[in-house]
Motif scaffolding. Structure first.
Motif, PDB file in Angstrom:
ATOM      1  N   GLY A  37       9.325   3.131  35.136  1.00 59.40           N
ATOM      2  CA  GLY A  37       9.425   4.185  34.290  1.00 59.40           C
ATOM      3  C   GLY A  37       8.397   4.573  33.241  1.00 59.40           C
ATOM      4  N   HIS A  38       7.330   4.127  33.352  1.00 59.49           N
ATOM      5  CA  HIS A  38       6.247   4.319  32.716  1.00 59.49           C
ATOM      6  C   HIS A  38       5.715   5.752  32.997  1.00 59.49           C
ATOM      7  CE1 HIS A  38       2.238   4.615  30.656  1.00 59.49           C
ATOM      8  NE2 HIS A  38       1.594   4.863  31.650  1.00 59.49           N
ATOM      9  N   ASN A  64       6.153   1.361  44.459  1.00 61.34           N
ATOM     10  CA  ASN A  64       5.150   2.026  44.235  1.00 61.34           C
ATOM     11  C   ASN A  64       4.431   2.115  42.844  1.00 61.34           C
ATOM     12  OD1 ASN A  64       4.840   2.869  46.776  1.00 61.34           O
ATOM     13  ND2 ASN A  64       5.663   4.990  46.481  1.00 61.34           N
ATOM     14  N   GLU A  65       5.447   2.005  41.816  1.00 62.31           N
ATOM     15  CA  GLU A  65       5.003   1.861  40.411  1.00 62.31           C
ATOM     16  C   GLU A  65       4.008   0.364  40.413  1.00 62.31           C
ATOM     17  OE1 GLU A  65       7.980   4.411  37.780  1.00 62.31           O
ATOM     18  OE2 GLU A  65       8.538   2.350  38.566  1.00 62.31           O
ATOM     19  N   PHE A  86       0.702   0.752  42.753  1.00 60.61           N
ATOM     20  CA  PHE A  86      -0.281   1.714  42.187  1.00 60.61           C
ATOM     21  C   PHE A  86      -0.297   1.907  40.796  1.00 60.61           C
ATOM     22  CE2 PHE A  86       0.997   3.071  46.518  1.00 60.61           C
ATOM     23  CZ  PHE A  86      -0.080   3.000  47.146  1.00 60.61           C
ATOM     24  N   PRO A  87      -0.592   0.720  40.034  1.00 61.01           N
ATOM     25  CA  PRO A  87      -0.606   0.878  38.489  1.00 61.01           C
ATOM     26  C   PRO A  87      -1.404   1.923  37.830  1.00 61.01           C
ATOM     27  CG  PRO A  87      -1.763  -1.148  39.253  1.00 61.01           C
ATOM     28  CD  PRO A  87      -1.143  -0.649  40.471  1.00 61.01           C
ATOM     29  N   VAL A  88      -0.724   2.464  36.811  1.00 60.22           N
ATOM     30  CA  VAL A  88      -1.707   3.372  36.108  1.00 60.22           C
ATOM     31  C   VAL A  88      -2.908   2.743  35.440  1.00 60.22           C
ATOM     32  CG1 VAL A  88      -1.644   4.836  34.112  1.00 60.22           C
ATOM     33  CG2 VAL A  88       0.410   4.632  35.315  1.00 60.22           C
ATOM     34  N   PRO A  89      -4.203   3.313  36.002  1.00 65.04           N
ATOM     35  CA  PRO A  89      -5.447   2.654  35.496  1.00 65.04           C
ATOM     36  C   PRO A  89      -5.528   2.571  34.055  1.00 65.04           C
ATOM     37  CG  PRO A  89      -5.757   4.472  37.094  1.00 65.04           C
ATOM     38  CD  PRO A  89      -4.397   4.745  36.723  1.00 65.04           C
ATOM     39  N   ALA A  97      19.072   5.307  46.698  1.00 70.36           N
ATOM     40  CA  ALA A  97      18.828   3.979  46.502  1.00 70.36           C
ATOM     41  C   ALA A  97      17.676   3.684  47.423  1.00 70.36           C
ATOM     42  CB  ALA A  97      20.161   3.027  46.969  1.00 70.36           C
ATOM     43  N   ALA A  98      17.352   4.095  48.327  1.00 70.91           N
ATOM     44  CA  ALA A  98      16.153   3.738  49.083  1.00 70.91           C
ATOM     45  C   ALA A  98      14.967   4.503  48.375  1.00 70.91           C
ATOM     46  CB  ALA A  98      16.108   4.217  50.352  1.00 70.91           C
ATOM     47  N   LEU A  99      15.398   5.448  47.883  1.00 72.22           N
ATOM     48  CA  LEU A  99      14.065   6.369  47.050  1.00 72.22           C
ATOM     49  C   LEU A  99      13.675   5.618  45.936  1.00 72.22           C
ATOM     50  CD1 LEU A  99      12.165   8.648  46.858  1.00 72.22           C
ATOM     51  CD2 LEU A  99      13.792  10.052  45.993  1.00 72.22           C
ATOM     52  N   ALA A 100      14.987   5.364  45.053  1.00 71.82           N
ATOM     53  CA  ALA A 100      14.727   4.672  43.751  1.00 71.82           C
ATOM     54  C   ALA A 100      13.856   3.303  43.956  1.00 71.82           C
ATOM     55  CB  ALA A 100      16.035   4.152  43.137  1.00 71.82           C
ATOM     56  N   ALA A 101      14.244   2.716  45.023  1.00 68.81           N
ATOM     57  CA  ALA A 101      13.648   1.304  45.259  1.00 68.81           C
ATOM     58  C   ALA A 101      12.154   1.422  45.768  1.00 68.81           C
ATOM     59  CB  ALA A 101      14.106   0.482  46.294  1.00 68.81           C
TER      60      ALA A 101
END
Length: 119
Positions: free
Chosen positions: A114-115, A100-101, A104-107, A91-95
């Protein structure tokens, strides 16, 4: 191989420690320190290698065995630490991934959870 779920592995680690009366020493501070030491032992395998040598470490049976042992030690102490402080590691890793998603969005791309980008 026996059931290798995280919960079962945590239970086996707790039983192992209890059978040896190690519980008084398995407090968060000690487990965090032991985790750090084991992570350093994993790093030591790669310390002076070039990037090419590091990429080939698993090709050598002796080095691969050392890596697997140190990974197991790191995971064992991490699971014991999580049990001691009441953290669900998955759960900690998923959160953390979700945060982070967003952080740090995809440029120039979709930034939703989930992207994935194709490489």
């Amino acid at each position: 191989m026996q059931d290798a779920s995280l919960g079962r592995l945590q239970q086996r680690l707790a039983e192992f420690a209890a059978a040896r009366d190690w519980q008084p020493f398995h407090v968060p501070k000690n487990l965090a320190a032991a985790l750090s030491v084991e992570a350093a032992e994993l790093l030591e395998i790669f310390q002076w290698l070039t990037p090419e040598q590091a990429a080939a470490v698993m090709d050598d049976p002796g080095s691969a065995h050392r890596v697997r042992d140190e990974v197991a030690d790191v995971l064992a102490y991490l699971l014991q630490f999580c049990a001691a402080v009441g953290v669900d590691p998955l759960a900690a890793l998923a959160a953390k991934i979700e945060r982070n998603e967003l952080r740090f969005p995809v440029p120039g791309g979709d930034t939703g959870p989930g992207h994935r980008t194709e490489h």
